[in-house]
Design a protein around this motif. Structure first.
Motif, short mmCIF file in Angstrom:
data_model
loop_
_atom_site.label_atom_id
_atom_site.label_comp_id
_atom_site.label_asym_id
_atom_site.label_seq_id
_atom_site.Cartn_x
_atom_site.Cartn_y
_atom_site.Cartn_z
N ILE A 295 71.18 -54.42 -84.74
CA ILE A 295 70.03 -53.63 -84.31
C ILE A 295 68.73 -54.11 -84.91
O ILE A 295 67.67 -53.99 -84.29
N GLN A 296 68.76 -54.72 -86.10
CA GLN A 296 67.51 -55.18 -86.72
C GLN A 296 66.86 -56.31 -85.93
O GLN A 296 65.70 -56.66 -86.18
N TYR A 297 67.58 -56.87 -84.96
CA TYR A 297 67.01 -57.93 -84.13
C TYR A 297 66.45 -57.40 -82.81
O TYR A 297 66.20 -58.16 -81.88
N LEU A 298 66.21 -56.09 -82.73
CA LEU A 298 65.55 -55.53 -81.55
C LEU A 298 64.17 -56.15 -81.31
O LEU A 298 63.88 -56.57 -80.19
N PRO A 299 63.31 -56.25 -82.35
CA PRO A 299 62.01 -56.90 -82.10
C PRO A 299 62.15 -58.35 -81.63
O PRO A 299 61.38 -58.80 -80.77
N LEU A 300 63.12 -59.07 -82.19
CA LEU A 300 63.34 -60.45 -81.78
C LEU A 300 63.82 -60.51 -80.33
O LEU A 300 63.48 -61.45 -79.59
N SER A 301 64.59 -59.52 -79.91
CA SER A 301 65.03 -59.45 -78.51
C SER A 301 63.83 -59.28 -77.59
O SER A 301 63.76 -59.87 -76.51
N ALA A 302 62.87 -58.43 -78.02
CA ALA A 302 61.65 -58.27 -77.24
C ALA A 302 60.84 -59.57 -77.22
O ALA A 302 60.24 -59.92 -76.20
N GLN A 303 60.85 -60.29 -78.33
CA GLN A 303 60.17 -61.58 -78.38
C GLN A 303 60.82 -62.58 -77.42
O GLN A 303 60.14 -63.40 -76.78
N ALA A 304 62.15 -62.51 -77.30
CA ALA A 304 62.85 -63.38 -76.34
C ALA A 304 62.39 -63.07 -74.92
O ALA A 304 62.27 -63.98 -74.08
N ALA A 305 62.12 -61.80 -74.63
CA ALA A 305 61.61 -61.43 -73.31
C ALA A 305 60.21 -61.99 -73.09
O ALA A 305 59.82 -62.28 -71.95
N VAL A 306 59.43 -62.12 -74.16
CA VAL A 306 58.12 -62.77 -74.05
C VAL A 306 58.31 -64.23 -73.64
O VAL A 306 57.60 -64.74 -72.78
N LYS A 307 59.29 -64.89 -74.24
CA LYS A 307 59.61 -66.25 -73.84
C LYS A 307 59.99 -66.30 -72.36
O LYS A 307 59.72 -67.29 -71.66
N GLY A 308 60.59 -65.20 -71.85
CA GLY A 308 60.97 -65.13 -70.45
C GLY A 308 59.85 -64.73 -69.51
O GLY A 308 60.08 -64.59 -68.31
N GLY A 309 58.63 -64.51 -70.05
CA GLY A 309 57.50 -64.24 -69.17
C GLY A 309 56.79 -62.93 -69.39
O GLY A 309 55.73 -62.68 -68.81
N LEU A 310 57.33 -62.04 -70.23
CA LEU A 310 56.70 -60.75 -70.50
C LEU A 310 55.54 -60.95 -71.48
O LEU A 310 55.62 -61.79 -72.38
N SER A 311 54.46 -60.22 -71.32
CA SER A 311 53.35 -60.32 -72.27
C SER A 311 53.75 -59.65 -73.58
O SER A 311 54.64 -58.79 -73.60
N LEU A 312 53.08 -60.01 -74.67
CA LEU A 312 53.39 -59.42 -75.97
C LEU A 312 53.17 -57.92 -75.95
O LEU A 312 54.02 -57.15 -76.44
N ASP A 313 52.06 -57.47 -75.38
CA ASP A 313 51.79 -56.03 -75.34
C ASP A 313 52.84 -55.28 -74.53
O ASP A 313 53.30 -54.20 -74.93
N ASP A 314 53.25 -55.84 -73.40
CA ASP A 314 54.27 -55.19 -72.59
C ASP A 314 55.62 -55.21 -73.30
O ASP A 314 56.40 -54.25 -73.18
N ALA A 315 55.90 -56.28 -74.04
CA ALA A 315 57.16 -56.36 -74.78
C ALA A 315 57.23 -55.26 -75.83
O ALA A 315 58.28 -54.64 -76.03
N ILE A 316 56.11 -54.98 -76.50
CA ILE A 316 56.09 -53.89 -77.49
C ILE A 316 56.30 -52.54 -76.80
O ILE A 316 56.98 -51.66 -77.32
N MET A 317 55.75 -52.40 -75.59
CA MET A 317 55.97 -51.16 -74.83
C MET A 317 57.45 -50.96 -74.52
O MET A 317 57.93 -49.82 -74.48
N THR A 318 58.20 -52.05 -74.31
CA THR A 318 59.62 -51.93 -73.95
C THR A 318 60.48 -51.46 -75.11
O THR A 318 61.66 -51.16 -74.91
N ILE A 319 59.91 -51.41 -76.32
CA ILE A 319 60.68 -50.92 -77.46
C ILE A 319 59.94 -49.78 -78.19
O ILE A 319 60.26 -49.46 -79.34
#
Length: 389
Positions: A310-334
């Motif tokens: 679970i401590q890698y939740l932020p890193l999972s969101a960062q992986a989604a940024v690599k997939g095309g999500l913006s940083l701000d939107d990635a933070i919204m997803t968590i």
């Protein structure tokens, strides 16, 4: 307590406050504003221009219900002696002393949904909980929905026993049968309460009782499904019984993102940082969250802990940024989006007056999703769980 000189990202319509302050009282956010506060009490924290965020929320885990470092003894996730078990409650299987709760809050994760597993067509009731506490009853935010599972997991579990269900047809039929029985049970209860002289109450059925709030749309139907066809099956069942559905995993959601958007069905994406460990996950792509979000689907990102710690939740969101999500939107997803999907946005997920003081602070210029990032301060219900400032 007052936190001042902070860049506050509220994660709501107000956006960011470049130089702001926030007051916490009795575990709640009492007030916040821009500029310097009128007074600075002794217990105040100077954020030194750091980034103040709401605590992260993992929208789908098995936190505490599959314990770290244990095998069968600590695995209370699947009551796989019966393929349809809506009466099971995750809260009855969660051990809040599991070490992963501390690992979660040390990384700024202040809340999570802990769910029964996906061995059964229906696994039971999902609990949205805080990650701080010693008694799970005190950590509970709300029981937010019933867990269903479509696809390979129930097939694999029961095929090995030569018991039903071994096909997607049978899985769906079991769910449909259970929901129909519950609907009839509600009808019979209503008949009894409206005319007790001519109608008897139905015989008590714990499974039907558990499904009643679902049929009343007081809680949501969470469907574990990876393949696009299974996602469509979840839609079909939801329409038949007027359910309020959420898709968990949604690995092939990008293939039908327009349909999900049209049907207004949210998706909890994840795990992202894993292999394609079974046939129904062969369509796994990092772009999934980005495609869903851009199509107008409310999207959260999860770890599916213990699949990804679970401590890698932020890193999972960062992986989604690599997939095309913006940083701000990635933070919204968590933060805000999982709170809305889980039905807990009235208390957490954003920074606003009256909400729980679930907060985290990062050093100025820090990317909170970065692998090497650590929060300087973590608060849950106003309790300081970590302080490095």
């Amino acid at each position: 307590m007052l936190i001042y000189n902070a860049e506050i990202h509220t994660m709501d319509s107000r956006g960011s406050i470049e130089n702001g302050w926030l007051e916490v009282e009795d575990g709640k956010i009492k007030a916040l504003g821009e500029g310097s506060p009128a007074a600075v009490p002794e217990d105040s924290i100077d954020a030194c221009g750091g980034l103040l965020l709401p605590g992260f929320i993992d929208a789908h885990t098995h936190l505490g219900i599959i314990e770290d470092g244990l095998d069968f003894e600590g695995d209370d996730c699947n009551e796989s002696t019966d393929p349809f078990t809506p009466q099971m409650r995750a809260i009855d299987g969660i051990n809040p002393f599991d070490r992963c709760f501390e690992e979660a809050r040390m990384r700024g994760i202040t809340a999570a949904a802990s769910s029964p597993g996906s061995a059964n067509a229906c696994g039971g009731e999902i609990a949205a909980i805080k990650t701080y506490g010693r008694r799970i009853d005190d950590m509970l935010i709300r029981n937010c929905g019933i867990k269903f599972a479509l696809g390979e997991n129930p097939k694999n579990v029961y095929n090995g026993r030569e018991e039903t269900p071994v096909t997607r047809m049978a899985i769906t039929a079991l769910i449909r049968e259970g929901l129909y029985k519950a609907r009839r049970y509600v009808h019979d209860m209503d008949s009894y309460y409206s005319d007790s002289e001519n109608y008897d109450p139905p015989e008590y059925d714990i499974k039907c009782e558990a499904l009643m709030p679902l049929l009343d749309r007081k809680i949501k139907a969470f469907f574990h499904c990876h393949r696009a066809d299974d996602i469509c099956t979840a839609m079909r069942i939801s329409k038949e019984f007027n359910l309020d559905p959420v898709i968990i995993h949604g690995t092939e959601g990008y293939k039908i993102a327009d349909i999900l958007a049209e049907e207004n069905i949210p998706v909890i994406c994840g795990p992202l940082m894993c292999d394609r460990c079974k046939p129904e996950m062969r369509g796994l792509e990092l772009k999934n969250a980005s495609v869903l979000h851009e199509s107008g689907v409310k999207t959260a990102i999860c770890t599916d802990h213990t699949v990804i710690p679970i401590q890698y939740l932020p890193l999972s969101a960062q992986a989604a940024v690599k997939g095309g999500l913006s940083l701000d939107d990635a933070i919204m997803t968590i933060t805000a989006y999982p709170a809305e999907i889980l039905g807990i946005s009235d208390s957490t997920g954003t920074i606003s007056e009256g909400k729980d003081a679930d907060l985290q602070l990062y050093a100025k210029g820090c990317n909170p999703l970065d692998l090497m990032s650590e929060p300087l301060l973590v608060m849950i219900d106003g309790n300081v769980c970590r302080r490095e400032i």
